[in-house]
Write a protein that holds these residues in place. Structure first.
Motif, PDB file in Angstrom:
ATOM      1  N   GLU A   1       0.841  -1.220   0.000  1.00 23.05           N
ATOM      2  CA  GLU A   1       0.000   0.000   0.000  1.00 23.05           C
ATOM      3  C   GLU A   1       0.867   1.259   0.000  1.00 23.05           C
ATOM      4  OE1 GLU A   1      -3.807  -1.840   2.522  1.00 23.05           O
ATOM      5  OE2 GLU A   1      -2.213  -0.771   3.575  1.00 23.05           O
ATOM      6  N   ALA A   2       1.948   1.205   0.771  1.00 25.05           N
ATOM      7  CA  ALA A   2       2.845   2.374   0.839  1.00 25.05           C
ATOM      8  C   ALA A   2       3.436   2.662  -0.539  1.00 25.05           C
ATOM      9  CB  ALA A   2       3.961   2.124   1.859  1.00 25.05           C
ATOM     10  N   LYS A   3       3.866   1.591  -1.219  1.00 23.23           N
ATOM     11  CA  LYS A   3       4.459   1.768  -2.555  1.00 23.23           C
ATOM     12  C   LYS A   3       3.431   2.338  -3.541  1.00 23.23           C
ATOM     13  CE  LYS A   3       8.795   0.355  -2.346  1.00 23.23           C
ATOM     14  NZ  LYS A   3       9.908   1.248  -2.723  1.00 23.23           N
ATOM     15  N   THR A   4       2.196   1.862  -3.441  1.00 26.64           N
ATOM     16  CA  THR A   4       1.146   2.373  -4.333  1.00 26.64           C
ATOM     17  C   THR A   4       0.925   3.870  -4.106  1.00 26.64           C
ATOM     18  OG1 THR A   4       0.107   0.215  -4.176  1.00 26.64           O
ATOM     19  CG2 THR A   4      -1.245   1.975  -5.088  1.00 26.64           C
ATOM     20  N   LYS A   5       0.855   4.256  -2.844  1.00 31.50           N
ATOM     21  CA  LYS A   5       0.670   5.678  -2.506  1.00 31.50           C
ATOM     22  C   LYS A   5       1.826   6.517  -3.031  1.00 31.50           C
ATOM     23  CE  LYS A   5      -1.785   6.093   1.936  1.00 31.50           C
ATOM     24  NZ  LYS A   5      -2.602   7.222   1.518  1.00 31.50           N
TER      25      LYS A   5
ATOM     26  N   ILE B   1       6.268   9.210   2.767  1.00 30.35           N
ATOM     27  CA  ILE B   1       5.091   8.480   3.247  1.00 30.35           C
ATOM     28  C   ILE B   1       4.654   9.022   4.614  1.00 30.35           C
ATOM     29  CG2 ILE B   1       6.181   6.462   4.394  1.00 30.35           C
ATOM     30  CD1 ILE B   1       3.252   6.109   2.055  1.00 30.35           C
ATOM     31  N   SER B   2       5.626   9.379   5.449  1.00 26.98           N
ATOM     32  CA  SER B   2       5.285   9.956   6.761  1.00 26.98           C
ATOM     33  C   SER B   2       4.527  11.257   6.583  1.00 26.98           C
ATOM     34  CB  SER B   2       6.552  10.230   7.576  1.00 26.98           C
ATOM     35  OG  SER B   2       7.058   9.039   8.110  1.00 26.98           O
ATOM     36  N   LYS B   3       4.970  12.056   5.627  1.00 21.89           N
ATOM     37  CA  LYS B   3       4.320  13.351   5.378  1.00 21.89           C
ATOM     38  C   LYS B   3       2.873  13.142   4.909  1.00 21.89           C
ATOM     39  CE  LYS B   3       5.545  17.696   3.132  1.00 21.89           C
ATOM     40  NZ  LYS B   3       5.009  17.748   1.751  1.00 21.89           N
ATOM     41  N   MET B   4       2.698  12.173   4.002  1.00 22.81           N
ATOM     42  CA  MET B   4       1.339  11.901   3.503  1.00 22.81           C
ATOM     43  C   MET B   4       0.432  11.454   4.636  1.00 22.81           C
ATOM     44  SD  MET B   4       1.804   9.724   0.036  1.00 22.81           S
ATOM     45  CE  MET B   4       3.239   9.988  -0.955  1.00 22.81           C
ATOM     46  N   ILE B   5       0.942  10.543   5.469  1.00 23.98           N
ATOM     47  CA  ILE B   5       0.125  10.022   6.570  1.00 23.98           C
ATOM     48  C   ILE B   5      -0.200  11.134   7.564  1.00 23.98           C
ATOM     49  CG2 ILE B   5       0.159   8.420   8.549  1.00 23.98           C
ATOM     50  CD1 ILE B   5      -0.262   6.972   5.907  1.00 23.98           C
ATOM     51  N   LYS B   6       0.769  11.993   7.799  1.00 24.18           N
ATOM     52  CA  LYS B   6       0.535  13.126   8.709  1.00 24.18           C
ATOM     53  C   LYS B   6      -0.606  13.987   8.156  1.00 24.18           C
ATOM     54  CE  LYS B   6       1.602  16.298  11.896  1.00 24.18           C
ATOM     55  NZ  LYS B   6       1.356  16.091  13.317  1.00 24.18           N
ATOM     56  N   GLU B   7      -0.547  14.259   6.864  1.00 23.98           N
ATOM     57  CA  GLU B   7      -1.592  15.098   6.266  1.00 23.98           C
ATOM     58  C   GLU B   7      -2.962  14.419   6.315  1.00 23.98           C
ATOM     59  OE1 GLU B   7       1.530  17.382   3.353  1.00 23.98           O
ATOM     60  OE2 GLU B   7       0.127  15.963   2.450  1.00 23.98           O
ATOM     61  N   GLU B   8      -2.943  13.095   6.075  1.00 25.19           N
ATOM     62  CA  GLU B   8      -4.223  12.374   6.025  1.00 25.19           C
ATOM     63  C   GLU B   8      -4.823  12.117   7.395  1.00 25.19           C
ATOM     64  OE1 GLU B   8      -3.744   8.701   3.858  1.00 25.19           O
ATOM     65  OE2 GLU B   8      -2.907   9.793   2.138  1.00 25.19           O
ATOM     66  N   THR B   9      -3.971  11.833   8.375  1.00 28.22           N
ATOM     67  CA  THR B   9      -4.491  11.357   9.667  1.00 28.22           C
ATOM     68  C   THR B   9      -4.063  12.206  10.857  1.00 28.22           C
ATOM     69  OG1 THR B   9      -2.576   9.982  10.194  1.00 28.22           O
ATOM     70  CG2 THR B   9      -4.268   8.971   8.791  1.00 28.22           C
ATOM     71  N   GLY B  10      -3.079  13.056  10.679  1.00 26.80           N
ATOM     72  CA  GLY B  10      -2.564  13.851  11.800  1.00 26.80           C
ATOM     73  C   GLY B  10      -1.523  13.114  12.627  1.00 26.80           C
ATOM     74  N   HIS B  11      -1.232  11.856  12.266  1.00 29.71           N
ATOM     75  CA  HIS B  11      -0.285  11.061  13.059  1.00 29.71           C
ATOM     76  C   HIS B  11       1.169  11.267  12.636  1.00 29.71           C
ATOM     77  CE1 HIS B  11      -2.117   8.294  15.965  1.00 29.71           C
ATOM     78  NE2 HIS B  11      -3.214   8.431  15.246  1.00 29.71           N
ATOM     79  N   ASP B  12       2.058  11.398  13.632  1.00 25.29           N
ATOM     80  CA  ASP B  12       3.500  11.492  13.360  1.00 25.29           C
ATOM     81  C   ASP B  12       4.122  10.109  13.206  1.00 25.29           C
ATOM     82  OD1 ASP B  12       3.799  14.269  13.418  1.00 25.29           O
ATOM     83  OD2 ASP B  12       3.887  14.294  15.609  1.00 25.29           O
TER      84      ASP B  12
END
Ligand code: ATP
Length: 290
Positions: A139-143, A165-176
């Motif tokens: 999933e990470a590779k697809t994103k 990927i960390s930046k995308m997840i932060k934007e999507e979920t707020g998680h560090d």
């Protein structure tokens, strides 16, 4: 304070602390990243992790253990996140159903650590919330591909991909924090358990914090015949790890655990540029003094 909060989690949840030797007769996990030392009339090696010892504790019925101790890596790395000697945190737990139980425990451990830092010295620190995002490597590779970021390795993340990927997840979920799960067998050690329905993938994960890997974890293979088979497949000569294989001979509970680099956590928590800044007396390729 981070370590105190982490330790509180362990001591309040039935873990026993163990201490293991750094001097070993064989390189713990093979590879080339080990230091050889002169040991009287023979050679010895410095432990690259307490991996085998913590699994030995599981086979002995200790159920939940943790360790805080020195780890040695002879990696000629000149990055801002690699040292040749660092403090490692390790834990290992039994009675698990999958690697997700291990991730659940790591979340609670980190929350306890961060909460104590916040309560004692950093009132503005953001304490992570339970339910860290978990995505598979595929999933990470697809994103990443969708965002136009193409790493060189099919089954692993480059530092650039980790940051993205960390930046995308932060934007999507707020998680560090984000767990990347289900790594391909080609980049995981022989003792990681494989998915029954997809034996190319391991029941393993890395945890990224603000774009940097801070943990590797997995459910371990506890069935000795399969473990030996996987070792052979990975080019590890079973006789060279016979003591380790013997731990599992009389039965062992399903178990899993992690290795964590607190120097990297502190570096990211404080926004420092290098692990040299978060480590008292760092040791790297160039630095052996003071
Ligand atoms: P990397 O891919 O970054 O080299 P690794 O996969 O070799 O790390 P592991 O062997 O899984 O790392 O070790 C567990 C954890 O220990 C890592 O997630 C990291 O936090 C920490 N760690 C590993 N190697 C080093 C090092 N050379 N210096 C500082 N911390 C490290």
């Amino acid at each position: 304070q981070l370590e105190k909060g982490v330790r509180d989690h362990f001591l309040n949840n039935g873990y026993m602390q163990f201490y293991s030797p750094s001097l070993m007769s064989a390189a713990s996990e093979g590879g080339s990243e080990f230091f050889k030392v002169i040991y009287f009339e023979r050679e010895a090696f410095l432990a690259q992790s307490p991996q085998f010892y913590k699994q030995m504790a599981m086979a002995s019925g200790f159920e939940r253990v943790f360790a805080v101790g020195p780890v040695f890596r002879a990696e000629p790395s000149f990055t801002t996140r690699h040292l040749t000697e660092f403090t490692g945190w390790d834990f290992e737990i039994s009675y698990i159903d999958s690697h997700h139980d291990v991730m659940d425990q790591e979340e609670l451990m980190l929350i306890s650590g961060f909460q104590n830092v916040k309560d004692t010295i950093m009132p503005d620190l953001e304490v992570p919330k339970q339910g860290f995002p978990r995505i598979t490597m595929s999933e990470a590779k697809t994103k990443l591909k969708a965002a136009g970021i193409n790493g060189e390795k099919e089954h692993d993340l480059s530092p650039e991909e980790e940051r993205a990927i960390s930046k995308m997840i932060k934007e999507e979920t707020g998680h560090d924090f984000v767990f990347i799960t289900d790594y391909h067998i080609s980049i995981r050690p022989f003792y990681h358990m494989r998915h029954t329905d997809n034996p190319e993938l391991t029941k393993s994960f890395d945890l990224l914090y603000k774009g940097i890997e801070i943990t590797t974890g997995a459910q371990r293979e506890h069935r000795p015949e399969i473990l030996e088979k996987q070792a052979i497949e990975k080019g590890v000569e079973p006789d060279s790890i016979r003591d380790y294989l013997n731990f599992f001979k009389y039965g062992c509970l399903p178990h899993g655990g992690v290795g964590i680099g607190p120097g990297r956590i502190v570096m990211q928590m404080l926004g420092l540029e290098s692990i040299n800044e978060s480590t008292y007396l760092p040791r790297n390729v160039k630095r052996l003094t003071p």
